[in-house]
Scaffold this active site. Sequence first.
Site, PDB file in Angstrom:
ATOM      1  N   CYS A  32       0.849  -1.189   0.000  1.00 57.18           N
ATOM      2  CA  CYS A  32       0.000   0.000   0.000  1.00 57.18           C
ATOM      3  C   CYS A  32       0.886   1.242   0.000  1.00 57.18           C
ATOM      4  CB  CYS A  32      -0.910  -0.011   1.222  1.00 57.18           C
ATOM      5  SG  CYS A  32      -1.902   1.500   1.394  1.00 57.18           S
ATOM      6  N   ASP A  86       0.318  -6.092   0.245  1.00 54.26           N
ATOM      7  CA  ASP A  86      -0.940  -6.508  -0.370  1.00 54.26           C
ATOM      8  C   ASP A  86      -0.660  -7.737  -1.222  1.00 54.26           C
ATOM      9  OD1 ASP A  86      -2.660  -4.455   0.569  1.00 54.26           O
ATOM     10  OD2 ASP A  86      -1.901  -3.088  -0.966  1.00 54.26           O
ATOM     11  N   GLU A 111      -6.346  -0.888  -7.909  1.00 61.41           N
ATOM     12  CA  GLU A 111      -6.977  -0.391  -9.128  1.00 61.41           C
ATOM     13  C   GLU A 111      -5.914   0.038 -10.150  1.00 61.41           C
ATOM     14  OE1 GLU A 111      -9.661   0.549  -5.582  1.00 61.41           O
ATOM     15  OE2 GLU A 111      -7.522   0.644  -6.022  1.00 61.41           O
ATOM     16  N   VAL A 138       2.384 -13.398 -25.222  1.00 58.77           N
ATOM     17  CA  VAL A 138       3.421 -13.140 -24.229  1.00 58.77           C
ATOM     18  C   VAL A 138       4.057 -14.462 -23.799  1.00 58.77           C
ATOM     19  CG1 VAL A 138       1.928 -13.203 -22.168  1.00 58.77           C
ATOM     20  CG2 VAL A 138       4.006 -11.813 -22.162  1.00 58.77           C
ATOM     21  N   GLU A 139       5.367 -14.457 -23.642  1.00 55.23           N
ATOM     22  CA  GLU A 139       6.091 -15.631 -23.154  1.00 55.23           C
ATOM     23  C   GLU A 139       5.909 -15.678 -21.645  1.00 55.23           C
ATOM     24  OE1 GLU A 139       8.660 -18.041 -21.386  1.00 55.23           O
ATOM     25  OE2 GLU A 139       9.283 -15.935 -21.302  1.00 55.23           O
TER      26      GLU A 139
END
Length: 131
Positions: A46, A53, A88, A68-69
Amino acid sequence: MSEIHKDLTLLGKAVQGTIGADQLESFPAPNVNLVKFETHEVTSFCPVTNQPDLYTVVIEYTPAEKCVESKSLKLYLNSFRNDGIFGESLADRICTDLHKALDPRGIRVTTIQQIRGGLQMTAVSVRGVLV
């Protein structure tokens, strides 16, 4: 390694630490409608309280030219452990970075924060249209 994958520099090699968004590696997309990754091991902290978190992150995308690899994605997601970022913003940053790296037809990134203080937060960031 096949000619198609000759540009992958992380796969099959020892890597120290994490990587940034500019190091996300990709390969030519096969004919698939949806690619989905899910992990329960993304951490950050945070930016206000500096408390850790823990997130579940779900990434779904409809590839255009590139996929994407997965090792580079894992290392990229691990890079957030040192970042002070709200959940978010985490969803939006991952979505933006992957959209820039892959230019998929559509992408959705969902972050689900582990329950803290009795609340569970889910954030969703979308670009384009998923099949």
